[in-house]
Design a protein around this motif. Structure first.
Motif, PDB file in Angstrom:
ATOM      1  N   LEU A  41       1.116  -1.434   0.218  1.00 45.06           N
ATOM      2  CA  LEU A  41       0.104   0.261  -0.142  1.00 45.06           C
ATOM      3  C   LEU A  41       1.162   0.936  -0.112  1.00 45.06           C
ATOM      4  CD1 LEU A  41      -2.138  -0.722   2.779  1.00 45.06           C
ATOM      5  CD2 LEU A  41      -2.577  -0.691   0.073  1.00 45.06           C
ATOM      6  N   ARG A  42       1.591   1.382   0.602  1.00 43.54           N
ATOM      7  CA  ARG A  42       2.612   2.041   1.403  1.00 43.54           C
ATOM      8  C   ARG A  42       4.385   1.938   0.867  1.00 43.54           C
ATOM      9  NH1 ARG A  42       1.817   6.925   5.380  1.00 43.54           N
ATOM     10  NH2 ARG A  42       3.132   7.892   3.487  1.00 43.54           N
ATOM     11  N   SER A  43       5.183   2.869   0.962  1.00 45.67           N
ATOM     12  CA  SER A  43       6.211   2.429   0.719  1.00 45.67           C
ATOM     13  C   SER A  43       7.648   3.515   1.647  1.00 45.67           C
ATOM     14  CB  SER A  43       6.894   1.729   0.068  1.00 45.67           C
ATOM     15  OG  SER A  43       8.908   1.862  -0.107  1.00 45.67           O
ATOM     16  N   ILE A  44       7.967   3.691   2.467  1.00 43.47           N
ATOM     17  CA  ILE A  44       8.447   4.886   3.208  1.00 43.47           C
ATOM     18  C   ILE A  44      10.083   5.308   3.155  1.00 43.47           C
ATOM     19  CG2 ILE A  44       8.252   6.389   5.601  1.00 43.47           C
ATOM     20  CD1 ILE A  44       5.322   4.610   5.552  1.00 43.47           C
ATOM     21  N   ARG A  45      10.751   5.751   2.642  1.00 44.78           N
ATOM     22  CA  ARG A  45      12.584   5.540   2.660  1.00 44.78           C
ATOM     23  C   ARG A  45      12.660   5.346   4.318  1.00 44.78           C
ATOM     24  NH1 ARG A  45      15.719   8.520  -0.731  1.00 44.78           N
ATOM     25  NH2 ARG A  45      14.389   7.823  -2.801  1.00 44.78           N
ATOM     26  N   TYR A  46      13.160   5.017   4.991  1.00 40.49           N
ATOM     27  CA  TYR A  46      13.887   4.612   6.565  1.00 40.49           C
ATOM     28  C   TYR A  46      15.113   4.817   6.343  1.00 40.49           C
ATOM     29  CZ  TYR A  46      13.605   3.441  11.715  1.00 40.49           C
ATOM     30  OH  TYR A  46      13.964   3.076  12.539  1.00 40.49           O
ATOM     31  N   GLY A  47      15.976   5.442   7.220  1.00 37.72           N
ATOM     32  CA  GLY A  47      17.376   5.372   7.305  1.00 37.72           C
ATOM     33  C   GLY A  47      18.010   5.113   6.235  1.00 37.72           C
ATOM     34  N   GLU A  48      18.922   5.037   6.431  1.00 38.58           N
ATOM     35  CA  GLU A  48      19.896   5.040   4.915  1.00 38.58           C
ATOM     36  C   GLU A  48      19.503   4.683   3.672  1.00 38.58           C
ATOM     37  OE1 GLU A  48      23.705   5.310   5.580  1.00 38.58           O
ATOM     38  OE2 GLU A  48      23.006   7.084   6.370  1.00 38.58           O
ATOM     39  N   ALA A  49      19.610   2.933   3.900  1.00 37.07           N
ATOM     40  CA  ALA A  49      18.690   2.366   2.485  1.00 37.07           C
ATOM     41  C   ALA A  49      17.471   0.711   2.985  1.00 37.07           C
ATOM     42  CB  ALA A  49      20.023   0.890   2.706  1.00 37.07           C
ATOM     43  N   ASP A  50      16.817   1.583   3.782  1.00 38.67           N
ATOM     44  CA  ASP A  50      15.754   0.939   4.379  1.00 38.67           C
ATOM     45  C   ASP A  50      14.055   1.016   4.003  1.00 38.67           C
ATOM     46  OD1 ASP A  50      17.440  -0.482   5.740  1.00 38.67           O
ATOM     47  OD2 ASP A  50      17.368  -0.275   7.683  1.00 38.67           O
ATOM     48  N   ARG A  51      13.543   0.864   3.797  1.00 38.80           N
ATOM     49  CA  ARG A  51      11.764   1.304   3.379  1.00 38.80           C
ATOM     50  C   ARG A  51      11.219   0.210   4.836  1.00 38.80           C
ATOM     51  NH1 ARG A  51      10.289   4.616  -0.998  1.00 38.80           N
ATOM     52  NH2 ARG A  51      12.424   3.859  -2.564  1.00 38.80           N
ATOM     53  N   VAL A  52      10.166   0.770   5.491  1.00 42.01           N
ATOM     54  CA  VAL A  52       9.190   0.846   6.351  1.00 42.01           C
ATOM     55  C   VAL A  52       7.770   0.696   5.042  1.00 42.01           C
ATOM     56  CG1 VAL A  52       7.582   1.060   7.910  1.00 42.01           C
ATOM     57  CG2 VAL A  52       9.786   1.458   8.182  1.00 42.01           C
ATOM     58  N   LEU A  53       7.103  -0.178   5.050  1.00 47.74           N
ATOM     59  CA  LEU A  53       6.351  -0.968   3.734  1.00 47.74           C
ATOM     60  C   LEU A  53       4.555  -0.859   4.885  1.00 47.74           C
ATOM     61  CD1 LEU A  53       8.252  -3.664   2.328  1.00 47.74           C
ATOM     62  CD2 LEU A  53       8.048  -2.019   1.279  1.00 47.74           C
ATOM     63  N   HIS A  54       3.905  -0.451   4.734  1.00 44.73           N
ATOM     64  CA  HIS A  54       2.671  -1.106   4.744  1.00 44.73           C
ATOM     65  C   HIS A  54       1.701  -1.630   4.106  1.00 44.73           C
ATOM     66  CE1 HIS A  54       1.552   2.972   6.402  1.00 44.73           C
ATOM     67  NE2 HIS A  54       3.120   2.940   7.128  1.00 44.73           N
ATOM     68  N   LEU A  55       1.438  -2.890   4.202  1.00 52.26           N
ATOM     69  CA  LEU A  55       1.579  -4.212   3.141  1.00 52.26           C
ATOM     70  C   LEU A  55      -0.542  -4.255   3.822  1.00 52.26           C
ATOM     71  CD1 LEU A  55       3.952  -6.417   3.765  1.00 52.26           C
ATOM     72  CD2 LEU A  55       3.805  -5.031   2.151  1.00 52.26           C
ATOM     73  N   TYR A  56      -1.074  -5.149   2.708  1.00 52.09           N
ATOM     74  CA  TYR A  56      -2.210  -4.744   3.624  1.00 52.09           C
ATOM     75  C   TYR A  56      -2.229  -6.698   2.875  1.00 52.09           C
ATOM     76  CZ  TYR A  56      -7.109  -5.808   4.084  1.00 52.09           C
ATOM     77  OH  TYR A  56      -8.392  -6.312   4.531  1.00 52.09           O
ATOM     78  N   THR A  57      -3.246  -7.678   3.947  1.00 53.71           N
ATOM     79  CA  THR A  57      -2.815  -9.757   3.044  1.00 53.71           C
ATOM     80  C   THR A  57      -3.487  -9.887   3.213  1.00 53.71           C
ATOM     81  OG1 THR A  57      -2.404  -9.821   5.892  1.00 53.71           O
ATOM     82  CG2 THR A  57      -0.633  -9.441   4.384  1.00 53.71           C
ATOM     83  N   PRO A  58      -4.453 -10.968   2.468  1.00 55.59           N
ATOM     84  CA  PRO A  58      -5.441 -12.078   2.912  1.00 55.59           C
ATOM     85  C   PRO A  58      -5.721 -12.729   4.607  1.00 55.59           C
ATOM     86  CG  PRO A  58      -4.031 -12.766   1.098  1.00 55.59           C
ATOM     87  CD  PRO A  58      -3.312 -11.793   1.906  1.00 55.59           C
ATOM     88  N   ALA A  59      -5.012 -12.820   4.881  1.00 60.96           N
ATOM     89  CA  ALA A  59      -4.588 -13.540   6.179  1.00 60.96           C
ATOM     90  C   ALA A  59      -4.498 -13.051   7.674  1.00 60.96           C
ATOM     91  CB  ALA A  59      -4.060 -14.536   5.946  1.00 60.96           C
ATOM     92  N   ARG A  60      -4.085 -11.122   7.403  1.00 61.87           N
ATOM     93  CA  ARG A  60      -3.944 -10.980   8.716  1.00 61.87           C
ATOM     94  C   ARG A  60      -4.642  -9.729   8.687  1.00 61.87           C
ATOM     95  NH1 ARG A  60       1.280 -11.021  11.944  1.00 61.87           N
ATOM     96  NH2 ARG A  60       1.559 -14.064  12.169  1.00 61.87           N
TER      97      ARG A  60
END
Ligand code: ZN
Length: 240
Positions: free
Chosen positions: A12-31
């Motif tokens: 759903l969303r992908s946000i830059r985090y720190g030097e090289a990482d990303r924080v992801l907002h995911l939507y999943t069927p079971a969770r």
């Protein structure tokens, strides 16, 4: 109970985090909604490649530790939806679809119907980007309402049960009202009523269209239902 979690997901969303990482907002069927971190994903030689961008449908292995965010350990592409990114209209519609799911299904409660609906919408926007538009987005939102248990009553007046003279819509009542019960409602033209019925009845790919005036009323019906029953406010559907 730390461990590996295998799941399909839509980014759903992908946000830059720190030097090289990303924080992801995911939507999943079971969770439902899941937050995850993808480490090193912004490095040129990342093993994830470009697979963790918004609108990707992916098969993931996540590591669940004690923290709030899960960690992505493996990602395979199920569908990249490349064509929807080539058109402003379909890209915008995809962003609004992901935003609507994020706002309406913001908990960890699973809702597989909402997941499959979003997957269908992204697949449709990729296969036929020209279909992106207000009617498509409203049909998608109506089906989201249904998945959330907020499907509007459209066959009979929500106030008195009359099946004729249906001429208004009440967000508070959650459906159409007749001319005698219209006091707390707004006017709903026959064309708008027909659009709501047909959009719920038909698959997304065959969703109906309607004149702008009717679509505006349909959008108001969706908006007031959501505000009243889910306390959620969505961005307006784009007028393409
Ligand atoms: Zn009535």
């Amino acid at each position: 109970m730390p461990g590996a979690v295998r799941t399909e997901a839509i980014v759903l969303r992908s946000i830059r985090y720190g030097e090289a990482d990303r924080v992801l907002h995911l939507y999943t069927p079971a969770r439902g909604r899941v937050g995850a971190i993808a480490k090193g994903v912004r490095r040129a030689r990342s093993r994830f490649g470009g697979r963790l961008e918004p609108f990707f449908r992916v098969a993931l292995i996540l590591y669940e530790g004690r923290g709030e965010l899960l960690t992505v350990t493996s990602a395979e592409t199920v569908s990249a939806h490349p064509r929807l990114r080539e058109h402003h209209g379909s890209l915008d519609a995809a962003a609004r679809a992901c935003d609507a799911v994020a706002r309406l299904f913001d908990s960890g409660d699973p809702n597989p119907a909402a997941y499959h609906l979003l997957a269908n919408q992204l697949g449709l926007l990729d296969a036929a980007p020209a279909r992106a538009g207000r009617a498509n987005q409203l049909a998608f939102r109506l089906k989201l309402l249904l998945a959330a248990g907020l499907g509007p009553q459209l066959e009979a007046c929500v106030s008195c049960g009359d099946r004729e003279h249906l001429s208004g819509f009440s967000g508070a009542g959650g459906g159409v009202v007749c001319s005698a019960c219209e006091a707390s409602a707004f006017g709903l033209d026959a064309e708008a009523h027909h659009f709501l019925v047909a959009a719920l009845a038909e698959p997304l790919i065959r969703a109906p269209t309607a004149p702008e005036r009717a679509l505006a009323q349909a959008e108001r019906a969706i908006r007031e239902t959501l505000e009243h029953h889910a306390h959620v406010r969505l961005r307006p559907a784009a007028v393409a």
